[in-house]
Design a protein around this motif. Structure first.
Motif, PDB file in Angstrom:
ATOM      1  N   TYR A 177      30.665  -2.298  38.970  1.00 45.77           N
ATOM      2  CA  TYR A 177      31.119  -3.390  39.742  1.00 45.77           C
ATOM      3  C   TYR A 177      32.311  -3.109  40.739  1.00 45.77           C
ATOM      4  O   TYR A 177      33.371  -2.166  40.401  1.00 45.77           O
ATOM      5  CB  TYR A 177      31.495  -4.475  38.876  1.00 45.77           C
ATOM      6  CG  TYR A 177      32.260  -4.240  37.515  1.00 45.77           C
ATOM      7  CD1 TYR A 177      33.747  -4.088  37.534  1.00 45.77           C
ATOM      8  CD2 TYR A 177      31.468  -3.975  36.492  1.00 45.77           C
ATOM      9  CE1 TYR A 177      34.396  -3.378  36.565  1.00 45.77           C
ATOM     10  CE2 TYR A 177      32.188  -3.734  35.418  1.00 45.77           C
ATOM     11  CZ  TYR A 177      33.541  -3.534  35.348  1.00 45.77           C
ATOM     12  OH  TYR A 177      34.125  -3.057  34.000  1.00 45.77           O
ATOM     13  N   LYS A 178      32.269  -3.853  42.047  1.00 45.66           N
ATOM     14  CA  LYS A 178      33.205  -3.545  42.997  1.00 45.66           C
ATOM     15  C   LYS A 178      34.611  -4.511  42.683  1.00 45.66           C
ATOM     16  O   LYS A 178      34.515  -5.658  41.874  1.00 45.66           O
ATOM     17  CB  LYS A 178      32.713  -3.738  44.160  1.00 45.66           C
ATOM     18  CG  LYS A 178      31.763  -2.868  44.549  1.00 45.66           C
ATOM     19  CD  LYS A 178      31.123  -3.131  45.742  1.00 45.66           C
ATOM     20  CE  LYS A 178      30.140  -1.992  46.206  1.00 45.66           C
ATOM     21  NZ  LYS A 178      29.399  -2.012  47.576  1.00 45.66           N
ATOM     22  N   PRO A 179      35.747  -4.081  43.315  1.00 38.89           N
ATOM     23  CA  PRO A 179      36.786  -5.118  43.050  1.00 38.89           C
ATOM     24  C   PRO A 179      36.782  -6.276  43.592  1.00 38.89           C
ATOM     25  O   PRO A 179      35.767  -6.814  44.486  1.00 38.89           O
ATOM     26  CB  PRO A 179      37.751  -4.454  44.090  1.00 38.89           C
ATOM     27  CG  PRO A 179      37.492  -2.998  44.398  1.00 38.89           C
ATOM     28  CD  PRO A 179      36.011  -2.953  44.291  1.00 38.89           C
ATOM     29  N   LEU A 180      37.509  -7.367  43.156  1.00 36.15           N
ATOM     30  CA  LEU A 180      37.414  -8.600  43.696  1.00 36.15           C
ATOM     31  C   LEU A 180      37.540  -8.862  45.156  1.00 36.15           C
ATOM     32  O   LEU A 180      38.316  -8.236  45.765  1.00 36.15           O
ATOM     33  CB  LEU A 180      38.478  -9.536  43.012  1.00 36.15           C
ATOM     34  CG  LEU A 180      38.516  -9.864  41.617  1.00 36.15           C
ATOM     35  CD1 LEU A 180      39.859 -10.750  41.017  1.00 36.15           C
ATOM     36  CD2 LEU A 180      37.568 -10.610  40.916  1.00 36.15           C
ATOM     37  N   GLY A 181      36.795  -9.913  45.806  1.00 31.34           N
ATOM     38  CA  GLY A 181      36.682  -9.833  47.113  1.00 31.34           C
ATOM     39  C   GLY A 181      35.852  -9.139  47.855  1.00 31.34           C
ATOM     40  O   GLY A 181      35.582  -9.278  48.962  1.00 31.34           O
ATOM     41  N   GLU A 182      35.061  -8.287  47.194  1.00 27.54           N
ATOM     42  CA  GLU A 182      33.912  -7.418  47.864  1.00 27.54           C
ATOM     43  C   GLU A 182      32.868  -7.801  47.140  1.00 27.54           C
ATOM     44  O   GLU A 182      32.552  -8.151  46.071  1.00 27.54           O
ATOM     45  CB  GLU A 182      34.453  -5.845  47.533  1.00 27.54           C
ATOM     46  CG  GLU A 182      35.547  -5.097  47.925  1.00 27.54           C
ATOM     47  CD  GLU A 182      35.605  -3.942  47.902  1.00 27.54           C
ATOM     48  OE1 GLU A 182      34.487  -3.156  47.485  1.00 27.54           O
ATOM     49  OE2 GLU A 182      36.745  -3.288  47.777  1.00 27.54           O
ATOM     50  N   TRP A 183      31.447  -7.554  47.986  1.00 24.90           N
ATOM     51  CA  TRP A 183      30.345  -7.903  47.718  1.00 24.90           C
ATOM     52  C   TRP A 183      29.626  -6.937  46.817  1.00 24.90           C
ATOM     53  O   TRP A 183      29.795  -5.776  47.004  1.00 24.90           O
ATOM     54  CB  TRP A 183      29.481  -8.065  49.070  1.00 24.90           C
ATOM     55  CG  TRP A 183      29.785  -9.253  49.940  1.00 24.90           C
ATOM     56  CD1 TRP A 183      30.555  -9.443  51.128  1.00 24.90           C
ATOM     57  CD2 TRP A 183      29.374 -10.632  49.596  1.00 24.90           C
ATOM     58  NE1 TRP A 183      30.594 -10.523  51.404  1.00 24.90           N
ATOM     59  CE2 TRP A 183      29.749 -11.314  50.773  1.00 24.90           C
ATOM     60  CE3 TRP A 183      28.562 -10.943  48.542  1.00 24.90           C
ATOM     61  CZ2 TRP A 183      29.717 -12.792  50.496  1.00 24.90           C
ATOM     62  CZ3 TRP A 183      28.119 -12.562  48.747  1.00 24.90           C
ATOM     63  CH2 TRP A 183      28.832 -13.450  49.710  1.00 24.90           C
ATOM     64  N   ASN A 184      29.047  -7.166  45.701  1.00 26.41           N
ATOM     65  CA  ASN A 184      28.367  -6.393  44.822  1.00 26.41           C
ATOM     66  C   ASN A 184      26.860  -6.737  45.087  1.00 26.41           C
ATOM     67  O   ASN A 184      26.417  -8.011  45.466  1.00 26.41           O
ATOM     68  CB  ASN A 184      28.690  -6.885  43.392  1.00 26.41           C
ATOM     69  CG  ASN A 184      29.949  -6.760  42.898  1.00 26.41           C
ATOM     70  OD1 ASN A 184      30.131  -5.675  42.423  1.00 26.41           O
ATOM     71  ND2 ASN A 184      30.933  -7.519  43.155  1.00 26.41           N
ATOM     72  N   HIS A 185      25.943  -5.723  44.807  1.00 24.77           N
ATOM     73  CA  HIS A 185      24.319  -5.960  45.230  1.00 24.77           C
ATOM     74  C   HIS A 185      23.672  -5.977  43.708  1.00 24.77           C
ATOM     75  O   HIS A 185      23.955  -4.988  42.944  1.00 24.77           O
ATOM     76  CB  HIS A 185      23.794  -4.912  45.950  1.00 24.77           C
ATOM     77  CG  HIS A 185      22.594  -5.019  46.112  1.00 24.77           C
ATOM     78  ND1 HIS A 185      21.611  -3.705  46.088  1.00 24.77           N
ATOM     79  CD2 HIS A 185      21.772  -6.201  46.128  1.00 24.77           C
ATOM     80  CE1 HIS A 185      20.361  -4.395  46.258  1.00 24.77           C
ATOM     81  NE2 HIS A 185      20.467  -5.843  46.260  1.00 24.77           N
ATOM     82  N   LEU A 186      23.131  -7.286  43.208  1.00 23.32           N
ATOM     83  CA  LEU A 186      22.588  -7.295  42.223  1.00 23.32           C
ATOM     84  C   LEU A 186      20.994  -7.127  42.223  1.00 23.32           C
ATOM     85  O   LEU A 186      20.422  -7.689  43.029  1.00 23.32           O
ATOM     86  CB  LEU A 186      23.013  -8.573  41.263  1.00 23.32           C
ATOM     87  CG  LEU A 186      22.287  -9.156  40.044  1.00 23.32           C
ATOM     88  CD1 LEU A 186      23.476  -9.972  39.360  1.00 23.32           C
ATOM     89  CD2 LEU A 186      20.884  -9.626  40.198  1.00 23.32           C
ATOM     90  N   PHE A 187      20.436  -6.398  41.401  1.00 25.41           N
ATOM     91  CA  PHE A 187      18.978  -6.260  41.501  1.00 25.41           C
ATOM     92  C   PHE A 187      18.410  -6.304  40.145  1.00 25.41           C
ATOM     93  O   PHE A 187      18.725  -5.556  39.336  1.00 25.41           O
ATOM     94  CB  PHE A 187      18.656  -4.920  42.106  1.00 25.41           C
ATOM     95  CG  PHE A 187      17.190  -4.575  42.649  1.00 25.41           C
ATOM     96  CD1 PHE A 187      16.880  -4.921  43.914  1.00 25.41           C
ATOM     97  CD2 PHE A 187      16.277  -3.797  41.968  1.00 25.41           C
ATOM     98  CE1 PHE A 187      15.436  -4.869  44.412  1.00 25.41           C
ATOM     99  CE2 PHE A 187      15.126  -3.471  42.234  1.00 25.41           C
ATOM    100  CZ  PHE A 187      14.472  -4.228  43.612  1.00 25.41           C
TER     101      PHE A 187
END
Length: 256
Positions: A177-187
């Protein structure tokens, strides 16, 4: 002798054709192959021509709530809004609230969404949901791909409750997972009983529904008190509202 050779040859050809067909079917069901069909550089909330050719659908255009409604409601709930071309909730307090779900139900599918967390936020993608007034929340029937800032969540969490987990069942195998405020991609891929969860290019959960392992986990944890949890193979997909702010955009689905 010639007839026997002919029959044998036909049998061999039949076996070869069966193997080829099965292999072809298997390759189209490969979660990573499905994942590769998406253009990660495309403008959010749009489909490329290639994605359209592959059968992907856009479930949210960043402007309208068409195709979604509140769980056990006829319309779209006021506790959700569209902000910066993303779905987000306005509920506060950190308690379960009104989820939104797809109008359509799905059995075998690949689902893709980008999400961004605020500090201490909690949400999730719940699937195979039964919509019925006898249930208060979607999680009473459907599994959940957990979305949470577990680092800043006020309560102590187990591994099966952390970001990327299949909630209360399978912990994530990795933590991409990425830091707060960045977009994550869920699949998410649901193919019969086989479920694969991918987060930011990494497989975090894989399991087989109704396997002995799955049954043991289901019957020994939280879901003991929810007899209809995991019961349905076809259902709605929800964005969970847990009274904290999360943004969702770029929601796409492919029926398998």
């Amino acid at each position: 002798m010639i007839e026997m050779k002919t029959v044998t040859f036909k049998i061999i050809l039949g076996i070869m054709a069966f193997v080829i067909i099965c292999s072809a079917k298997s390759s189209t069901r490969d979660p990573l192959a499905l994942y590769a069909e998406l253009d990660k550089n495309a403008t959010p909330n749009t489909l490329t021509s290639k994605e359209k050719e592959k059968g992907w659908q856009l479930l949210f255009d960043g402007k309208k709530s068409d195709g979604w409604h509140g769980y056990n409601l006829k319309g779209f709930p006021d506790c959700w809004t569209i902000e910066d071309e993303s779905f987000t909730m306005v509920t506060t307090g950190g308690q379960e609230s009104q989820d939104i779900i797809t109008n359509s139900v799905y059995r075998n599918f690949a689902f893709s969404v980008d999400y961004k967390l605020t500090k201490g936020a909690n949400s999730g993608i719940i699937f195979q949901i039964a919509e019925d007034p006898k249930y208060k929340f979607p999680y009473e029937t459907g599994p959940e791909f957990q979305v949470i800032d577990h680092t800043n969540w006020p309560d102590k969490l187990e591994d099966v409750q952390t970001n990327g987990a299949n909630y209360a069942m399978y912990p994530p195998m990795a933590k991409p997972y990425k830091p707060l405020g960045e977009w994550n991609h869920l699949f998410l891929v649901v193919d019969g009983n086989y479920v694969t969860q991918i987060l930011n290019d990494v497989i975090v959960v894989r399991y087989e529904k109704n396997s002995e392992e799955w049954k043991k986990l289901k019957d020994s944890g939280k879901w003991v008190n929810f007899p209809d949890w995991g019961k349905f193979d076809e259902g709605h997909i929800s964005l969970q509202n847990h009274g904290t702010k999360v943004w969702y955009r770029n929601i796409k689905l492919k029926v398998l």
